[in-house]
Structure formats: C-alpha cells, structure tokens
Design an enzyme around this catalytic site. Structure first.
Site, PDB file in Angstrom:
ATOM      1  N   VAL A  81       0.863  -1.344  -0.050  1.00 37.51           N
ATOM      2  CA  VAL A  81      -0.012   0.129  -0.105  1.00 37.51           C
ATOM      3  C   VAL A  81       1.122   1.158   0.147  1.00 37.51           C
ATOM      4  O   VAL A  81       1.894   1.479   0.759  1.00 37.51           O
ATOM      5  CB  VAL A  81      -1.028  -0.130   1.186  1.00 37.51           C
ATOM      6  CG1 VAL A  81      -1.858   1.455   1.228  1.00 37.51           C
ATOM      7  CG2 VAL A  81      -1.939  -1.195   1.253  1.00 37.51           C
ATOM      8  N   ALA A 126       4.422   4.038   3.033  1.00 36.32           N
ATOM      9  CA  ALA A 126       3.917   2.876   2.385  1.00 36.32           C
ATOM     10  C   ALA A 126       4.126   1.668   3.182  1.00 36.32           C
ATOM     11  O   ALA A 126       5.004   1.764   4.274  1.00 36.32           O
ATOM     12  CB  ALA A 126       4.885   2.330   0.975  1.00 36.32           C
ATOM     13  N   LYS A 127       3.706   0.624   3.118  1.00 35.61           N
ATOM     14  CA  LYS A 127       3.807  -0.613   3.775  1.00 35.61           C
ATOM     15  C   LYS A 127       3.486  -2.068   2.988  1.00 35.61           C
ATOM     16  O   LYS A 127       2.517  -1.694   2.042  1.00 35.61           O
ATOM     17  CB  LYS A 127       2.974  -0.560   5.174  1.00 35.61           C
ATOM     18  CG  LYS A 127       3.478  -1.413   6.152  1.00 35.61           C
ATOM     19  CD  LYS A 127       4.477  -0.621   6.927  1.00 35.61           C
ATOM     20  CE  LYS A 127       5.141  -1.332   8.305  1.00 35.61           C
ATOM     21  NZ  LYS A 127       5.845  -0.425   9.002  1.00 35.61           N
ATOM     22  N   GLY A 128       4.073  -3.064   3.351  1.00 35.63           N
ATOM     23  CA  GLY A 128       3.569  -4.190   2.504  1.00 35.63           C
ATOM     24  C   GLY A 128       3.589  -5.169   3.555  1.00 35.63           C
ATOM     25  O   GLY A 128       3.969  -5.205   4.632  1.00 35.63           O
ATOM     26  N   ASP A 167      10.295  -5.134   8.628  1.00 36.80           N
ATOM     27  CA  ASP A 167       9.108  -4.878   9.752  1.00 36.80           C
ATOM     28  C   ASP A 167       9.048  -6.263  10.535  1.00 36.80           C
ATOM     29  O   ASP A 167       9.924  -7.259  10.491  1.00 36.80           O
ATOM     30  CB  ASP A 167       8.013  -4.512   8.829  1.00 36.80           C
ATOM     31  CG  ASP A 167       6.990  -3.785   9.851  1.00 36.80           C
ATOM     32  OD1 ASP A 167       7.136  -2.587  10.334  1.00 36.80           O
ATOM     33  OD2 ASP A 167       6.139  -4.129  10.405  1.00 36.80           O
TER      34      ASP A 167
END
Ligand code: GLU
Length: 436
Positions: A81, A126-128, A167
C-alpha cells in the site's frame, strides 16, 4: 527477527468522526484517520484536503503461489500500500505475519507518511505484508516467497519510487533476497531496499537505529522536562530488534533497566540488568529463561507492563495497553517502541492520569531515519563514517522532538496529538505546494 511491531485489529469500522470516541471500536486505519482528522481540525484543513490525507494512493493485493519443500503448492496473500507520496518516494517495511490484512497495512502505510514527515526526511509512506508465519517456513521456502513477492510488485517499486525495509517477521536476509530479485529485472540498484545485509550495501548502523532512536528520544524528553535519564528505572516489553537495542542503549546512557519481558517470560533485577550479558544470552538461547542473573518469572506469573518504574517501553505487539489493564500501569512515562501499543481508550485514560505517552510515530522513527541514511549512501555510492550516522540520527530525532514539543505548547495538546499536527501540516503544505 523483525522490526517495529504493528497494531492488532479490531473489528468495527467508523472512520468518519474527527474525535476519538472511546466507546467506538475503530479498525487500525480508522483509528489513524481519526487522529489525522483531529490534527486537521486544529490546523483548519478543509474537507477536500482531508480526503487526500485519509486516503491511500494505491492499494495492491497480490496472490503468491509457491512450492513448499514437500513439493506442495501453497498460496499466500501479499499487499503493498502506498499511502501518500507528496514529500518523496514511498517508504516502508514489509511485514510477514499470519494476521496481516489490507486494513492493517493501510494503517501502517499511513503511519509511515506521518513518521517520515515528523522526522523531516524526503519520503512518503508505504507498507507491505504477507499473511504468513515465517517461523513455520524453511529458509528455502522463505527465500522463495520473498522473491515471489518482489517479482509481483516489481513495477510499482524502485529506488526513487518505493523503497522497502524490514518490519515484523522480516530481516536483512529477506531484504537481500528481495534486492537480488529486483536486480534480475532492473539491474544493480541497492537503494531498492534498506535494512539489507552490510555486505550488499546495507548500513551497519541500520540494525540498531530504531532502538537507539527510542533511547535518544527518551533522554531528550526527560531533559525537556528537567529530569535526567541517569538512574531512572526502565521496564521493557519485547526483546526483539527494537526492544533489545532500546534496552542496550538506555543501559549505556546509564538508565537502570529493572525488567525485560517477552513471550518467553520476564527477567527482573532491582539493581539493574546487565543488558549486554542478557543480549548475549538471548542470542545463544533464543529465550530469556535461564539467564543466570536477576529473577525469572513466567508470563503467567507476572505481567511486565504493570511493574512500577519511571519509564515503560512497550516494544512488542500493538494494543497491549488497553481498557483491561490501563489502570494497572505504574510508569510515569510510556515510550512507544512498537507501532500502536496503546489503544485510543487507554491513551485517553493515561493522559488523564498525567502519564506522558511518547507516540510511535516519533519514538520509533529512528528506524526509518536509519533507512534514509542507508538509501542516501546507496544513491551517493559512498559510505559515511559510523560516528557521522550516530550524530546525524541524534540531530534528526532532537529536531523532530523540538517540532512536536512546540506544537504541543502552541495548541496545548499532548505529544501524540502534536506529532500528528506536525506530520499532517508538513504533508498538507507539500500537497498545496505541488498544486494539488
Ligand atoms: N518498519 C519500520 C517502521 O515501521 C522501518 C521502515 C523503514 O525503514 O522503511 O518504522
């Protein structure tokens, strides 16, 4: 392994109200947007811009088929995202955890937008994530899944587009595999990921940057309030990448780490734990149990969060301080090493009790600042002195705290609200300057 942990989910969504409603359960993204709306109220931001700030730019879900060691085909779900990129390329970690879902990834992507703006680095958020338990995969399986994920999102990421990092559940090794997968398509580009192995162009200071940043912010917060870290009692929950290095650096700054707890139990020593020894023990045994100093208790016997101390650092899972245990907290300061460890309801309660809560988007931002340094060195094809990195990290963290403190005074609000005000204002100003 793993980086800053993320909040657990709650089931109902109500993301319209600008104020935090303690009786309404928000989803993770709804809860972040309630904070953004509150900051927008204070800043007088109009509805059209609020829509920009509370919406993700791009939300991608990919299906990840891969073959396990037994030759069976498995399918996982992956997400990336990109929340907001007005201040620079998208930046944020990739999380491997069985409970990963789209709403949570959106919340974490949004938090990255505000975090990068607060520490004033030129990145968006952002992050995944992949809904997988990495502890159940062999190394070959983990590598295969990591490569598959990168290949599935390779067109939307890039050193000037979107840069990934570790993360929860991912680590430098995973970053190395992802970098290699990207190279196979686009050629040499080390700046595609940060937090990668040092031998591949990773920064040796990235691994402990989040924990060091937590310690630096703690020291500065105390100084701002005319107190000193030396001799203050510290309790940490979580002894992963964030908690262990936060403990180490707080110990080196002469705070007294009196308790450390994680899923394996709690180690306590009223005279102060020798954190370097505890880290060596944990490295060898992967458990806190069996440490030959202090006193050990199981998690069932003792809730580490409720121990009396000056400073409590929750650095494990999200939502660990909630309505069920908030009245048992005896710390004077809570420094959020994890993402979202305090629920909105508990946050309101702790504030009323006069407990100072330093929010995740400020307290754990040292990680992404370390990533920024790594990225900048990769782009420059040059390595900085290690002392330079440490000094620069302190400068960025101190400047961030100064900005947040001044917003807190100006609007007469707490650190969390002030952090959102600073982050939201910077992103809003950049959006306006772009002519949005
Ligand atoms: N995953 C970390 C965080 O939540 C670091 C992200 C990064 O370095 O890009 O802040």
């Amino acid at each position: 392994m793993g980086e800053v942990p993320a909040p657990r989910k709650s089931r109902r969504d109500n993301r319209k109200g600008p104020m935090i409603q303690s009786t309404v359960k928000l989803t993770p993204f709804g809860a972040v947007n309630a904070r953004v709306n509150r900051a927008s109220d204070l800043l007088g931001i109009k509805e059209n811009y609020r829509r920009l700030l509370t919406t993700c730019w791009r939300e991608v879900k990919v299906s990840l088929p891969f073959t396990d060691d037994k030759g069976e085909m498995n399918v996982y779900e992956g997400y990336r995202v990109q929340h907001n990129g007005v201040r620079g390329p998208y930046k944020g970690g990739v999380r491997f955890h069985p409970e990963v879902d789209l709403d949570e990834v959106k919340a974490l992507a949004s938090l990255m937008t505000w975090k990068c703006a607060i520490v004033n680095i030129p990145f968006g958020g952002a992050k995944g994530g992949i809904n997988v338990d990495p502890s159940k995969l062999s190394e070959r399986e983990l590598q295969s899944l990591s490569r598959r994920f990168m290949m599935s999102v390779k067109q939307m990421v890039g050193p000037y587009k979107d840069i990934m990092a570790p993360d929860v559940g991912t680590n430098p090794k995973v970053m190395g595999w992802m970098m290699d997968a990207y190279h196979q398509v686009h050629g040499y580009s080390p700046a595609i990921v940060t937090g990668k192995p040092v031998t591949l162009g990773g920064s040796p200071d990235r691994l402990d940057a989040t924990g060091l940043g937590v310690a630096m912010i703690t020291r500065r917060i105390l100084e701002e309030r005319k107190e000193f870290l030396s001799g203050k009692s510290v309790v940490l929950q979580g002894f992963g990448n964030v908690g262990s290095f936060a403990a180490l650096h707080l110990h080196r700054m002469s705070a007294k780490v009196v308790a450390v707890g994680d899923v394996t139990g709690v180690v306590r020593d009223a005279n102060g734990i020798d954190v370097e020894k505890l880290m060596a023990h944990f490295e060898a045994k992967r458990t806190l149990a069996g440490f030959n100093e202090g006193e050990f208790s199981s998690r069932e016997q003792l809730d580490v969060l409720t121990l009396p101390c000056d400073i409590l650092v929750p650095a494990a899972l999200g939502h660990v301080i909630h309505s069920g245990n908030m009245d048992k907290i005896k710390a004077r300061y809570i420094i959020e090493g994890a993402n979202g460890p305090v629920t909105p309801e508990a946050d309101e309660y702790l504030n009323k009790q006069g407990i100072i809560v330093v929010p995740d988007i400020l307290a754990n931002a040292g990680g992404v600042v370390g990533s920024y340094f790594e990225w900048a060195q990769n782009i420059q094809v040059h390595s900085w002195e290690r002392t330079t990195t440490k000094l620069e990290l302190d400068k960025f963290m101190s400047a961030a705290l100064a900005g947040v403190s001044s917003a807190a005074k100006k609007f007469n609000i707490n650190y969390r609200e002030a952090a959102f005000v600073v982050g939201v204002d910077r992103v809003y100003q950049a959006a306006v300057a772009r002519g949005h």
